[in-house]
Structures are given as C-alpha cells and as structure tokens.
Scaffold this motif. Structure first.
Motif, PDB file in Angstrom:
ATOM      1  N   VAL A   1       0.811  -1.209  -0.018  1.00 41.89           N
ATOM      2  CA  VAL A   1      -0.090   0.055   0.125  1.00 41.89           C
ATOM      3  C   VAL A   1       0.984   1.288  -0.199  1.00 41.89           C
ATOM      4  N   ARG A   2       0.682   2.083  -1.040  1.00 44.22           N
ATOM      5  CA  ARG A   2       1.336   3.323  -1.158  1.00 44.22           C
ATOM      6  C   ARG A   2       0.238   4.634  -1.041  1.00 44.22           C
ATOM      7  N   LEU A   3       0.648   5.673  -0.908  1.00 49.14           N
ATOM      8  CA  LEU A   3      -0.049   6.841  -0.724  1.00 49.14           C
ATOM      9  C   LEU A   3       0.333   7.974  -1.677  1.00 49.14           C
ATOM     10  N   ASP A   4      -0.646   8.570  -2.370  1.00 45.33           N
ATOM     11  CA  ASP A   4      -0.122   9.839  -3.328  1.00 45.33           C
ATOM     12  C   ASP A   4      -0.678  11.177  -2.675  1.00 45.33           C
ATOM     13  N   THR A   5       0.308  12.081  -2.954  1.00 44.86           N
ATOM     14  CA  THR A   5       0.234  13.560  -2.276  1.00 44.86           C
ATOM     15  C   THR A   5      -0.864  14.464  -2.907  1.00 44.86           C
ATOM     16  N   THR A   6      -1.769  13.921  -3.901  1.00 48.20           N
ATOM     17  CA  THR A   6      -2.671  14.811  -4.513  1.00 48.20           C
ATOM     18  C   THR A   6      -3.272  15.563  -3.849  1.00 48.20           C
ATOM     19  N   MET A   7      -3.404  16.970  -3.890  1.00 44.32           N
ATOM     20  CA  MET A   7      -3.954  17.802  -3.108  1.00 44.32           C
ATOM     21  C   MET A   7      -3.727  18.119  -1.786  1.00 44.32           C
ATOM     22  N   ALA A   8      -3.234  17.083  -1.217  1.00 44.64           N
ATOM     23  CA  ALA A   8      -2.773  17.178   0.180  1.00 44.64           C
ATOM     24  C   ALA A   8      -2.015  18.065   0.559  1.00 44.64           C
ATOM     25  N   PHE A   9      -2.122  18.887   1.817  1.00 46.73           N
ATOM     26  CA  PHE A   9      -1.062  19.668   2.349  1.00 46.73           C
ATOM     27  C   PHE A   9      -1.246  21.091   1.530  1.00 46.73           C
ATOM     28  N   THR A  10      -2.105  21.045   0.505  1.00 49.71           N
ATOM     29  CA  THR A  10      -2.229  22.417   0.227  1.00 49.71           C
ATOM     30  C   THR A  10      -3.002  23.560   0.748  1.00 49.71           C
ATOM     31  N   ASP A  11      -2.795  24.608   0.576  1.00 46.01           N
ATOM     32  CA  ASP A  11      -3.721  25.487   1.375  1.00 46.01           C
ATOM     33  C   ASP A  11      -5.278  25.252   0.982  1.00 46.01           C
TER      34      ASP A  11
ATOM     35  N   LEU B   1       4.718  11.503  -5.351  1.00 41.28           N
ATOM     36  CA  LEU B   1       3.843  12.710  -5.785  1.00 41.28           C
ATOM     37  C   LEU B   1       2.879  12.369  -6.770  1.00 41.28           C
ATOM     38  N   GLY B   2       1.643  13.199  -6.377  1.00 44.01           N
ATOM     39  CA  GLY B   2       0.574  13.501  -7.207  1.00 44.01           C
ATOM     40  C   GLY B   2      -0.024  14.757  -7.264  1.00 44.01           C
ATOM     41  N   THR B   3      -0.608  15.237  -8.386  1.00 45.03           N
ATOM     42  CA  THR B   3      -1.076  16.759  -8.171  1.00 45.03           C
ATOM     43  C   THR B   3      -2.528  17.013  -8.673  1.00 45.03           C
ATOM     44  N   ASP B   4      -2.984  16.086  -9.521  1.00 44.46           N
ATOM     45  CA  ASP B   4      -4.370  16.135 -10.123  1.00 44.46           C
ATOM     46  C   ASP B   4      -4.270  17.229 -11.342  1.00 44.46           C
ATOM     47  N   PHE B   5      -3.126  17.338 -12.012  1.00 43.60           N
ATOM     48  CA  PHE B   5      -3.093  18.358 -12.851  1.00 43.60           C
ATOM     49  C   PHE B   5      -4.046  17.886 -14.034  1.00 43.60           C
ATOM     50  N   PRO B   6      -4.665  18.523 -14.885  1.00 42.07           N
ATOM     51  CA  PRO B   6      -4.762  20.135 -14.723  1.00 42.07           C
ATOM     52  C   PRO B   6      -5.873  20.335 -14.070  1.00 42.07           C
ATOM     53  N   ASN B   7      -6.766  19.494 -13.202  1.00 42.88           N
ATOM     54  CA  ASN B   7      -7.987  19.745 -12.582  1.00 42.88           C
ATOM     55  C   ASN B   7      -7.699  20.499 -11.168  1.00 42.88           C
TER      56      ASN B   7
END
Length: 309
Positions: A229-239, A264-270
């Motif tokens: 099991v891993r976790l991605d950072t998408t949108m986490a920790f952002t303002d 690392l995950g970002t949800d780019f471009p959404n």
C-alpha cells in the motif's frame, strides 16, 4: 505571475515561463533529474469537457468553488508538464457507468503511445467482461490503473472485481484508487471497505489517492499493515485542502517512516491553484515536521522512479 494562493491558472506566456522556472528550480535544488507525478488527468475531450463542467458547477461531489487552473488544449497541457520537468505522468481516467471503461482504455493506450512520458494507464468498472478487458490492458502494457469509488459509486469488494484485484496483484500492476471520503463521502468510500479488500488481496499494489483524505490516519494504518500500500500526495497539504481537511501534525512520524511509499500526485490539470503550489506545500510540510530533503527527494522522484522508470 500566478501565485500559490491565487487560485487561478498561469495562462500568459510570461507567467507560464515564471512558473516553469520555479518548478524546475525546486527539483534542481534537490539534485533531482525531474519529477514523477503519478496522478495527472488526460482523457477524451468530450469526457474532460464534462468533468470540467462538473467542477464549474460546484457539483455535489465537491460542493466547492473549483476554478480549473490549466484549462488548456491537450497538446498545451502535455507541453506544460514537459516544461516543468515531469519525466513520467499518468492519464488517470475513470468511468461513471457500465460500458465506458473498455472504450476509455482504448483511448488511453493510444494517448500513451503518442505521448512521451505518459505511463500507459487503464481503468475498470464492476461489470460483465471486466476481467477480460483488464487482462487485455495488462497484456498490452498497461503500467497503472485508476479506480474512482466516489465517482463510480461502486464497492471495491464487488464480486465482479475480485478476480481483477487478483490479476493486478499477480501482475504487480498498481491501481491508484480514490477511496477516501474527501472532498465528499460516497456510499463506498472510507477505510473500512479497503481494509476488507486488502484482507483478501494483501499483495495488491494499491496507491491511495489524496493520502486518503480526510481519513489520513486510517489509511496510514493500512499502509503500515500491508507492504504494497502506497499513498499519493494529490491535493494533500495544500492551502486549498488544509482549509477543510487538514493533515494531522501528530502523524508526522509515520510520514517519515513510510517515506518510501509516499508518491507525488497533483491532479493536474484539474486543480484550483498552480502546479508549483503542490511542491511548495510538500516542502513546507517537510520543514514543519522535520522530514528533511531526503524525504522530499523520495516523494517527488525516487519512489515513483523505482516503480515506473
């Protein structure tokens, strides 16, 4: 120049150039060759247009004002990631009803074939034939799958999916799963159904999207219990996310211990803020919790590179 707190995209050429330089400076300062982003979205135009329209309407699964930061044509979005130095990324796409997944898989295979840096991504849905088309996708070179329990409104423990999870575990092909209950809970989201899934398929390479927000602690528990099991950072920790789903500072030690399984995950471009902000949020977190630059290097490149490069 767009700023991390602006909530708007970087559309002007000067602003794009400024952000590109800032992103590249981020990973160059860390001594990295670039970034690996396991959670980016590319999909057929008519599907993406509907996704953007949903965000524009502040639909019930978000309930928030959500301006799309990178509302650009496909080739422009690909060029932006290349300019940022993203060496590998995904085309996360997902069905919301039967009959969509196989068609989406055909599109994504073609997209990966014509797009340098894109990992061949596939998806699934609990429906007759799912084992067949998932096997076909794996055999044709799919590197990663996307499962969206919130949008798809299905249970990961649906009997139709059981052979699929076994197949992916055996093939060691990871699945990025939106299974946390943020930004709004779904009928089948949360850690409990995922715990039942992993009890039956402990070897499933599962990447929990968005760090499992808001159930961060419960999904960290699962990551400690199951080595795949891993976790991605998408949108986490952002303002943006910290306003309604703050990460518990008390879990900083576990973030350090699981540093080799955070991607690392970002949800780019959404995303409703610049790409740079996800990186700055991670750097801010590392400083605040004493995680260090080695943790940042692993999250932003090393962990993803070991899986996909």
């Amino acid at each position: 120049m767009c700023t991390p707190s602006s909530g708007i995209g970087c559309h002007g050429s000067e602003a794009v150039g400024d952000e590109t330089a800032a992103v590249r400076d981020f990973w160059e300062r860390l001594g990295l060759p670039g970034l690996v982003d396991v959670h980016t979205h590319f999909m057929p135009k008519r599907v993406l247009d509907k996704v953007w329209a949903y965000f524009d309407s502040a639909g019930p699964l978000t309930g928030l004002e959500w301006p799309i930061a990178y509302r650009e044509e496909e080739d422009r979005r690909v060029a932006l990631l290349a300019g940022f130095g993203v060496r590998a990324f995904t085309s996360m796409l997902y069905p919301h009803k039967p009959g969509m997944a196989e068609w989406l898989n055909g599109w994504s295979a073609g997209f990966a074939a014509r797009t340098p840096g894109c990992l061949h991504t596939a998806t699934l849905y609990p429906e007759p034939g799912v084992e067949r088309y998932v096997r076909e996708a794996v055999e044709s070179g799919a590197r990663v799958f996307k499962s969206h329990l919130q949008v798809g409104a299905y249970d990961a423990n649906d009997p139709l999916l059981d052979p699929v999870w076994g197949l992916l575990a055996e093939a060691r092909v990871p699945v990025v799963m939106h299974c946390g209950s943020g930004p709004a809970p779904g009928k089948h989201t949360g850690p409990e159904p995922i715990g039942r899934l992993l009890a039956r398929h402990p070897g499933l390479p599962l990447i929990v999207a968005h760090m499992g927000m808001p159930e961060y602690t419960d999904f960290l528990d699962l990551a400690e219990r199951y080595g795949e099991v891993r976790l991605d950072t998408t949108m986490a920790f952002t303002d943006f996310s910290e306003r309604f789903s703050p990460f518990p500072v008390s879990e900083g030690g576990r973030l350090a211990d699981l540093g080799e399984r955070v991607l690392l995950g970002t949800d780019f471009p959404n995303i409703p803020y610049p790409y740079l902000h996800q990186l700055e949020a991670l750097e801010r977190l590392a400083e605040r919790l004493g995680l260090g630059d080695d943790w940042l290097r692993s999250v932003c490149y090393g962990n993803g590179a070991r899986m996909f490069l």
